[in-house]
Enzyme design. Structure first.
Site, PDB file in Angstrom:
ATOM      1  N   SER A 112      -2.697   4.408  -4.138  1.00 52.75           N
ATOM      2  CA  SER A 112      -1.321   4.891  -4.046  1.00 52.75           C
ATOM      3  C   SER A 112      -0.949   5.516  -5.404  1.00 52.75           C
ATOM      4  CB  SER A 112      -0.397   3.739  -3.638  1.00 52.75           C
ATOM      5  OG  SER A 112       0.866   4.223  -3.261  1.00 52.75           O
ATOM      6  N   ASP A 160      -0.162  -2.545   0.800  1.00 56.51           N
ATOM      7  CA  ASP A 160      -1.029  -1.845   1.747  1.00 56.51           C
ATOM      8  C   ASP A 160      -2.495  -2.053   1.333  1.00 56.51           C
ATOM      9  OD1 ASP A 160      -1.522  -0.371   4.007  1.00 56.51           O
ATOM     10  OD2 ASP A 160      -1.372   1.575   3.011  1.00 56.51           O
ATOM     11  N   HIS A 205      -1.894   7.586  -0.639  1.00 60.36           N
ATOM     12  CA  HIS A 205      -0.505   7.898  -0.297  1.00 60.36           C
ATOM     13  C   HIS A 205      -0.086   9.118  -1.106  1.00 60.36           C
ATOM     14  CE1 HIS A 205      -0.180   3.261   0.282  1.00 60.36           C
ATOM     15  NE2 HIS A 205      -0.658   3.837   1.374  1.00 60.36           N
TER      16      HIS A 205
END
Lengths: 124, 189
Positions: free
Chosen positions: B12, B131, B38
């Site tokens: 991310s 996540d 992400h």
């Protein structure tokens, strides 16, 4: 189109230092003092890399990003946090898709310029 | 011929620069590598180009229905989830955000199966939130190998920390050591 950098930070010494570093690296940079001013620049059509402080009065960096997304202004911009805050707060979790990087102050100048140029190269 | 090994890497915030570090000098691996980062959609191709400059392996945005090949790196496109059918075929679908993200690392890792002859590796790099933690737990459960980036080199330690706290992480390493471990686990072709 030549993409530039928009620095959003309420601290004048940070604005001065970062602007000086990036200008000397031939990066087109504009700085503003608040989230509201950042939104105005986006309304005026700014496209490029936003270096966003987190802790700012009235509207913090996260609230500013949320407003950018809610207003549909998240187009042709990359957002990186530029902050003295060691750990991001929980507000970031919901906005992580919009934040590509988290750069801590103080930073290594050479690596910082390389990173800024790398992210600017993502925009084309 | 099916790829003998699948590596799924989740990242991310800060991921692009850590991925660059991880892939710099990485030789062609005897595996297919899927990256779930992400990021906004318009960055997908730019990230592929950036990583292509670091490794001899071909890097591209994963396409729906694509059959995975070894020595190739697939970047999950933004705004859809990516699952792997029989660990070999890309299936993209629209869905609600999972852990505030689409694509979600958990969704991709969670789609992997225990298949004889196909090795599975899961890697969690820098990022905020949790996540990937469930995905790591799943990979461990199906007999795969799991790796988390160490705290010292993580730009944000949130995701690697959550992955470690599952108790299902085999190795905690820096990006360079992750590269070495991947070479050791799947081999070079």
């Amino acid at each position: 189109m030549r993409y530039g950098v928009l620095l959003v930070d309420d601290d004048p010494s940070v604005r001065h230092t970062v602007s000086r570093i990036l200008k000397s690296a031939h990066v087109n940079i504009k700085s503003v003092t608040s989230g509201r001013e950042c939104l105005k620049e986006l309304e005026r059509g700014f496209k490029g890399l936003i270096l966003m402080d987190i802790v700012m009065p009235e509207m913090d960096g996260w609230d500013t990003i949320k407003e950018i997304v809610d207003r549909g202004r998240y187009k042709d911009i990359i957002i990186c946090m530029l902050t003295g805050k060691e750990e991001p707060d929980i507000k970031m979790d919901r906005l992580k898709e919009y934040v590509l990087d988290y750069i801590r102050k103080p930073f290594d100048t050479i690596k910082f310029v390389e990173l800024v140029k790398e992210y600017l190269s993502y925009l084309k | 011929m099916p790829s003998p090994n699948i590596i799924v890497i989740g990242a991310s915030a800060g991921g692009p620069r850590i991925l660059k570090e991880l892939f710099t000098g990485m030789p062609p691996l005897n595996a297919s590598i899927v990256i779930v980062q992400h990021m906004p959609k318009f960055v997908n191709e730019s990230l592929c180009e950036s990583l292509s400059r670091c490794t001899e392996m071909r890097v591209s945005v994963a396409q729906n229905g694509e059959q995975l090949e070894r020595k190739k790196v697939y970047v999950a496109p933004s705004e859809v989830h990516l699952t792997l059918v029989d660990n070999q075929k890309v299936w993209l679908f629209n869905g609600e955000r999972v852990n505030f993200a689409c694509p979600s690392i958990d969704v991709t890792m969670g789609s992997l199966q225990k298949i004889l002859g196909i090795g599975v590796v899961g890697v969690i790099l820098t990022g905020m939130g949790k996540d990937g933690a469930d995905g790591i737990r799943h990979i461990k459960k199906i007999g795969g190998t799991t790796i988390a980036q160490d705290e010292k080199t993580s730009i944000i330690y949130g995701m690697p920390k959550e992955a470690c706290e599952t108790g299902a992480i085999d190795f905690v390493l820096s990006p360079k050591l992750i590269m070495n471990k991947l070479i050791e686990l799947v081999g070079v072709v």
